[in-house]
Enzyme design. Structure first.
Site, PDB file in Angstrom:
ATOM      1  N   LYS A  98       3.166 -30.289  43.732  1.00 10.97           N
ATOM      2  CA  LYS A  98       4.085 -29.242  43.230  1.00 10.97           C
ATOM      3  C   LYS A  98       3.701 -27.912  43.844  1.00 10.97           C
ATOM      4  O   LYS A  98       2.546 -27.689  44.238  1.00 10.97           O
ATOM      5  CB  LYS A  98       4.067 -29.145  41.696  1.00 10.97           C
ATOM      6  CG  LYS A  98       2.711 -28.765  41.052  1.00 10.97           C
ATOM      7  CD  LYS A  98       2.410 -27.280  41.034  1.00 10.97           C
ATOM      8  CE  LYS A  98       1.017 -26.981  40.463  1.00 10.97           C
ATOM      9  NZ  LYS A  98       0.442 -25.719  40.896  1.00 10.97           N
ATOM     10  N   ASP A 111      -1.332 -29.274  33.664  1.00 11.54           N
ATOM     11  CA  ASP A 111      -0.246 -29.546  34.623  1.00 11.54           C
ATOM     12  C   ASP A 111       0.250 -30.986  34.577  1.00 11.54           C
ATOM     13  O   ASP A 111       1.228 -31.323  35.249  1.00 11.54           O
ATOM     14  CB  ASP A 111      -0.742 -29.303  36.067  1.00 11.54           C
ATOM     15  CG  ASP A 111      -0.915 -27.831  36.385  1.00 11.54           C
ATOM     16  OD1 ASP A 111      -0.457 -26.989  35.600  1.00 11.54           O
ATOM     17  OD2 ASP A 111      -1.517 -27.533  37.439  1.00 11.54           O
ATOM     18  N   GLY A 150      -2.643 -31.978  42.930  1.00 12.82           N
ATOM     19  CA  GLY A 150      -2.866 -33.334  43.445  1.00 12.82           C
ATOM     20  C   GLY A 150      -3.520 -34.251  42.413  1.00 12.82           C
ATOM     21  O   GLY A 150      -3.042 -35.366  42.180  1.00 12.82           O
ATOM     22  N   GLY A 158      -4.404 -26.080  44.573  1.00 17.23           N
ATOM     23  CA  GLY A 158      -3.304 -25.456  43.836  1.00 17.23           C
ATOM     24  C   GLY A 158      -1.988 -26.215  43.920  1.00 17.23           C
ATOM     25  O   GLY A 158      -0.931 -25.682  43.588  1.00 17.23           O
ATOM     26  N   LEU A 159      -2.063 -27.484  44.361  1.00 21.86           N
ATOM     27  CA  LEU A 159      -0.835 -28.292  44.495  1.00 21.86           C
ATOM     28  C   LEU A 159      -0.760 -29.387  43.434  1.00 21.86           C
ATOM     29  O   LEU A 159       0.142 -30.233  43.482  1.00 21.86           O
ATOM     30  CB  LEU A 159      -0.779 -28.933  45.891  1.00 21.86           C
ATOM     31  CG  LEU A 159      -0.695 -27.964  47.078  1.00 21.86           C
ATOM     32  CD1 LEU A 159      -0.835 -28.722  48.395  1.00 21.86           C
ATOM     33  CD2 LEU A 159       0.623 -27.190  47.055  1.00 21.86           C
TER      34      LEU A 159
END
Ligand code: C5P
Length: 288
Positions: A10, A137, A102, A99-100
């Protein structure tokens, strides 16, 4: 039984952060957007007991209970009262600590796969509630697509899919720990939105307006993190110079840029002298 799930990354198109709460978390308001860069998560489920985990593609990722995917499996089995031997195989392409989301996405993929394997004991909403125990998240990562997330991130409201975005992602290898990023933010003197608003960001997304996104995409962490990640900061500037609307994702340090079309993104990719990954928007796992 063997099941495979894609675990997509994301980016945050909007990310504002409120004060620290009594429980140590911060209230956030964020627009999360799923993109096509993904890990592949395979589950081998058989009779018996016990979890094992193998990771390929990134030697730095732990293969035991420190991995959120492992904990997702434990949580699902305990909560649903099922017994099984589960072997998890993760092929990593999403950089860890970038920051994705994962790790959160891998955990969410394990929850979706186990729910499928056991004939859907949980609705998507219930699976997202279970996911919230694992990390802020993970609930969004169970759902995917585009959503407005509030609370500590786990209060997820699905949004209409925008017109597909064409993105370039760049990770400098500068790792940021999320708790450290929140600590830095608490001490950085407050936000500077420069006129950007959440409503402006949502409107620009709906209209597919590049000028609107330029004016209204915002990430509260940029102020404190980019000065500590010079390579990521340089990548962000280079992506903007190449014609993209560029921001950092999450608490960093991956930066991304949105381009008007796939052609523009691929043209920019050729101009840049560092590694970038092309990605496109992905819809919710539950709407396909
Ligand atoms: O929820 P998650 O385990 O991903 O959070 C990691 C850490 O990041 C938390 O322990 C907290 O220090 C910080 N955090 C926060 N506010 C949030 C999300 C995370 O302060 N909304």
């Amino acid at each position: 039984m063997r099941l495979t799930e894609q675990a997509y990354a994301k980016v945050n198109l909007w990310l504002s952060v409120g004060d620290k709460r009594p429980d140590g978390y911060h209230d956030v308001e964020t627009v999360m957007h799923t993109v096509s860069l993904c890990d592949t998560v395979a589950l081998e489920i058989s009779e018996g007991n016990g979890i094992s985990l193998a990771v390929t593609g990134d030697g730095s990722v732990p293969c035991d209970a420190r991995n959120l995917a492992w904990r997702a499996c434990e949580t699902f089995l305990r909560h649903s009262g099922r017994t099984a031997r589960v072997r998890i195989e993760i092929d990593k392409r999403i950089p860890a600590g970038g920051g994705l989301a994962g790790g959160s996405s891998d955990a969410a993929a394990v929850l979706r796969a186990l729910n499928r394997a056991f004939d859907s004991p949980y609705t998507p909403q219930q699976l997202m509630e279970l996911a919230a125990e694992l990390g802020s998240d993970v609930s969004f990562c169970v759902l995917g697509g585009t959503a407005l997330c509030r609370g500590r991130g786990e209060v997820v409201t699905a949004l209409e899919d925008p017109k597909p975005l064409h993105l370039l992602l760049a990770f400098s290898g500068e790792h940021v720990s999320t708790p450290d990023a929140y600590r830095l933010l608490d001490a950085d003197g407050g936000e500077e939105r420069g006129g950007a608003t959440l409503m402006g960001c949502l409107g620009a997304l709906q209209e597919g307006s590049m000028a609107g996104l330029e004016g209204h995409m915002y990430n509260r962490f940029e102020k404190s993190i980019l000065p500590t990640c010079p390579a990521a900061n340089a990548y962000r500037n280079a992506l903007a110079k190449a014609g993209g609307v560029s921001r950092m994702s999450g608490s960093g340090s991956t930066v991304f840029a949105i381009f008007e079309s796939e052609e523009r993104a691929l043209e920019a990719q050729k101009l840049l002298d560092f590694e970038v990954t092309y990605a496109i928007s992905v819809k919710s796992y539950f709407k396909k």
